[in-house]
Motif scaffolding. Structure first.
Motif, PDB file in Angstrom:
ATOM      1  N   ILE A 120      -6.165  -3.163 -93.045  1.00  0.00           N
ATOM      2  CA  ILE A 120      -5.978  -4.081 -94.173  1.00  0.00           C
ATOM      3  C   ILE A 120      -4.810  -4.993 -93.816  1.00  0.00           C
ATOM      4  O   ILE A 120      -3.656  -4.563 -93.870  1.00  0.00           O
ATOM      5  CB  ILE A 120      -5.673  -3.308 -95.471  1.00  0.00           C
ATOM      6  N   PRO A 121      -5.065  -6.215 -93.420  1.00  0.00           N
ATOM      7  CA  PRO A 121      -3.996  -7.087 -92.916  1.00  0.00           C
ATOM      8  C   PRO A 121      -3.069  -7.613 -94.016  1.00  0.00           C
ATOM      9  O   PRO A 121      -3.071  -8.791 -94.360  1.00  0.00           O
ATOM     10  CB  PRO A 121      -4.761  -8.218 -92.228  1.00  0.00           C
ATOM     11  N   ASP A 150       3.165  -0.325-107.920  1.00  0.00           N
ATOM     12  CA  ASP A 150       3.364  -1.277-109.018  1.00  0.00           C
ATOM     13  C   ASP A 150       2.193  -1.214-110.002  1.00  0.00           C
ATOM     14  O   ASP A 150       1.044  -1.437-109.624  1.00  0.00           O
ATOM     15  CB  ASP A 150       3.491  -2.687-108.447  1.00  0.00           C
ATOM     16  N   PRO A 151       2.485  -0.930-111.279  1.00  0.00           N
ATOM     17  CA  PRO A 151       1.414  -0.853-112.284  1.00  0.00           C
ATOM     18  C   PRO A 151       0.599  -2.151-112.421  1.00  0.00           C
ATOM     19  O   PRO A 151      -0.549  -2.113-112.846  1.00  0.00           O
ATOM     20  CB  PRO A 151       2.154  -0.556-113.586  1.00  0.00           C
ATOM     21  N   VAL A 152       1.177  -3.275-112.025  1.00  0.00           N
ATOM     22  CA  VAL A 152       0.461  -4.552-112.094  1.00  0.00           C
ATOM     23  C   VAL A 152      -0.797  -4.510-111.221  1.00  0.00           C
ATOM     24  O   VAL A 152      -1.798  -5.149-111.524  1.00  0.00           O
ATOM     25  CB  VAL A 152       1.386  -5.710-111.661  1.00  0.00           C
ATOM     26  N   TYR A 153      -0.745  -3.734-110.147  1.00  0.00           N
ATOM     27  CA  TYR A 153      -1.870  -3.652-109.211  1.00  0.00           C
ATOM     28  C   TYR A 153      -2.720  -2.402-109.410  1.00  0.00           C
ATOM     29  O   TYR A 153      -3.625  -2.130-108.613  1.00  0.00           O
ATOM     30  CB  TYR A 153      -1.355  -3.692-107.766  1.00  0.00           C
ATOM     31  N   ALA A 154      -2.468  -1.651-110.458  1.00  0.00           N
ATOM     32  CA  ALA A 154      -3.197  -0.392-110.697  1.00  0.00           C
ATOM     33  C   ALA A 154      -4.706  -0.617-110.797  1.00  0.00           C
ATOM     34  O   ALA A 154      -5.491   0.235-110.390  1.00  0.00           O
ATOM     35  CB  ALA A 154      -2.673   0.292-111.950  1.00  0.00           C
ATOM     36  N   HIS A 155      -5.115  -1.776-111.328  1.00  0.00           N
ATOM     37  CA  HIS A 155      -6.549  -2.058-111.486  1.00  0.00           C
ATOM     38  C   HIS A 155      -7.286  -2.115-110.151  1.00  0.00           C
ATOM     39  O   HIS A 155      -8.503  -1.980-110.109  1.00  0.00           O
ATOM     40  CB  HIS A 155      -6.742  -3.371-112.259  1.00  0.00           C
ATOM     41  N   LEU A 156      -6.551  -2.279-109.042  1.00  0.00           N
ATOM     42  CA  LEU A 156      -7.187  -2.315-107.730  1.00  0.00           C
ATOM     43  C   LEU A 156      -7.582  -0.928-107.242  1.00  0.00           C
ATOM     44  O   LEU A 156      -8.415  -0.801-106.352  1.00  0.00           O
ATOM     45  CB  LEU A 156      -6.258  -2.967-106.703  1.00  0.00           C
ATOM     46  N   GLU A 172      -8.066   8.571 -94.217  1.00  0.00           N
ATOM     47  CA  GLU A 172      -8.862   7.468 -93.681  1.00  0.00           C
ATOM     48  C   GLU A 172     -10.062   7.161 -94.570  1.00  0.00           C
ATOM     49  O   GLU A 172     -10.355   5.990 -94.852  1.00  0.00           O
ATOM     50  CB  GLU A 172      -9.337   7.810 -92.269  1.00  0.00           C
ATOM     51  N   GLN A 173     -10.747   8.188 -95.041  1.00  0.00           N
ATOM     52  CA  GLN A 173     -11.938   7.967 -95.858  1.00  0.00           C
ATOM     53  C   GLN A 173     -11.582   7.252 -97.166  1.00  0.00           C
ATOM     54  O   GLN A 173     -12.339   6.407 -97.639  1.00  0.00           O
ATOM     55  CB  GLN A 173     -12.660   9.283 -96.145  1.00  0.00           C
ATOM     56  N   ASP A 174     -10.415   7.558 -97.747  1.00  0.00           N
ATOM     57  CA  ASP A 174      -9.977   6.870 -98.964  1.00  0.00           C
ATOM     58  C   ASP A 174      -9.802   5.375 -98.702  1.00  0.00           C
ATOM     59  O   ASP A 174     -10.190   4.538 -99.525  1.00  0.00           O
ATOM     60  CB  ASP A 174      -8.658   7.452 -99.481  1.00  0.00           C
ATOM     61  N   ILE A 175      -9.212   5.040 -97.566  1.00  0.00           N
ATOM     62  CA  ILE A 175      -8.983   3.631 -97.226  1.00  0.00           C
ATOM     63  C   ILE A 175     -10.305   2.925 -96.973  1.00  0.00           C
ATOM     64  O   ILE A 175     -10.555   1.818 -97.478  1.00  0.00           O
ATOM     65  CB  ILE A 175      -8.039   3.511 -96.004  1.00  0.00           C
ATOM     66  N   VAL A 176     -11.197   3.561 -96.221  1.00  0.00           N
ATOM     67  CA  VAL A 176     -12.514   2.965 -95.932  1.00  0.00           C
ATOM     68  C   VAL A 176     -13.295   2.757 -97.232  1.00  0.00           C
ATOM     69  O   VAL A 176     -13.891   1.698 -97.440  1.00  0.00           O
ATOM     70  CB  VAL A 176     -13.294   3.853 -94.931  1.00  0.00           C
ATOM     71  N   ASP A 177     -13.267   3.749 -98.120  1.00  0.00           N
ATOM     72  CA  ASP A 177     -13.966   3.625 -99.405  1.00  0.00           C
ATOM     73  C   ASP A 177     -13.383   2.481-100.224  1.00  0.00           C
ATOM     74  O   ASP A 177     -14.116   1.731-100.874  1.00  0.00           O
ATOM     75  CB  ASP A 177     -13.883   4.934-100.199  1.00  0.00           C
ATOM     76  N   TRP A 178     -12.055   2.333-100.220  1.00  0.00           N
ATOM     77  CA  TRP A 178     -11.401   1.263-100.980  1.00  0.00           C
ATOM     78  C   TRP A 178     -11.828  -0.100-100.438  1.00  0.00           C
ATOM     79  O   TRP A 178     -12.155  -1.008-101.214  1.00  0.00           O
ATOM     80  CB  TRP A 178      -9.882   1.420-100.924  1.00  0.00           C
ATOM     81  N   ILE A 179     -11.830  -0.243 -99.119  1.00  0.00           N
ATOM     82  CA  ILE A 179     -12.260  -1.509 -98.512  1.00  0.00           C
ATOM     83  C   ILE A 179     -13.705  -1.813 -98.911  1.00  0.00           C
ATOM     84  O   ILE A 179     -14.030  -2.945 -99.275  1.00  0.00           O
ATOM     85  CB  ILE A 179     -12.101  -1.460 -96.980  1.00  0.00           C
ATOM     86  N   ASP A 180     -14.558  -0.811 -98.871  1.00  0.00           N
ATOM     87  CA  ASP A 180     -15.963  -0.999 -99.272  1.00  0.00           C
ATOM     88  C   ASP A 180     -16.063  -1.460-100.721  1.00  0.00           C
ATOM     89  O   ASP A 180     -16.839  -2.368-101.036  1.00  0.00           O
ATOM     90  CB  ASP A 180     -16.764   0.294 -99.087  1.00  0.00           C
TER      91      ASP A 180
END
Length: 75
Positions: free
Chosen positions: A24-25, A37-43, A59-67
């Protein structure tokens, strides 16, 4: 296709913050905001796991988030 063993290893593989930044660049500061930061909690950015003084992400959490993020943008 990945074997069951390969899938298990991927789900349990730990990534450092630097490795996450390769996927994630974004700056470390921005990733820290996504985590704390709670401002970004919705992400829904994955929570880190602390081992001693180090911080890791599954790693799987990050890959799932990107997906999820790329799917939402495509919709």
């Amino acid at each position: 296709w990945a074997s069951h063993q390969e899938v298990y290893v991927m789900k349990k593989r730990l990534l450092s913050m630097k490795q996450v930044q390769e996927l994630i660049p974004l700056s470390r500061a921005q990733l820290d905001r996504y985590v704390h930061d709670p401002v970004y909690a919705h992400l829904g950015f994955p929570k880190p796991h602390k081992i001693g003084f180090r911080v890791f992400f599954l790693e799987q959490d990050i890959v799932d988030w990107i997906d999820r993020m790329t799917t939402q943008r495509a919709s």
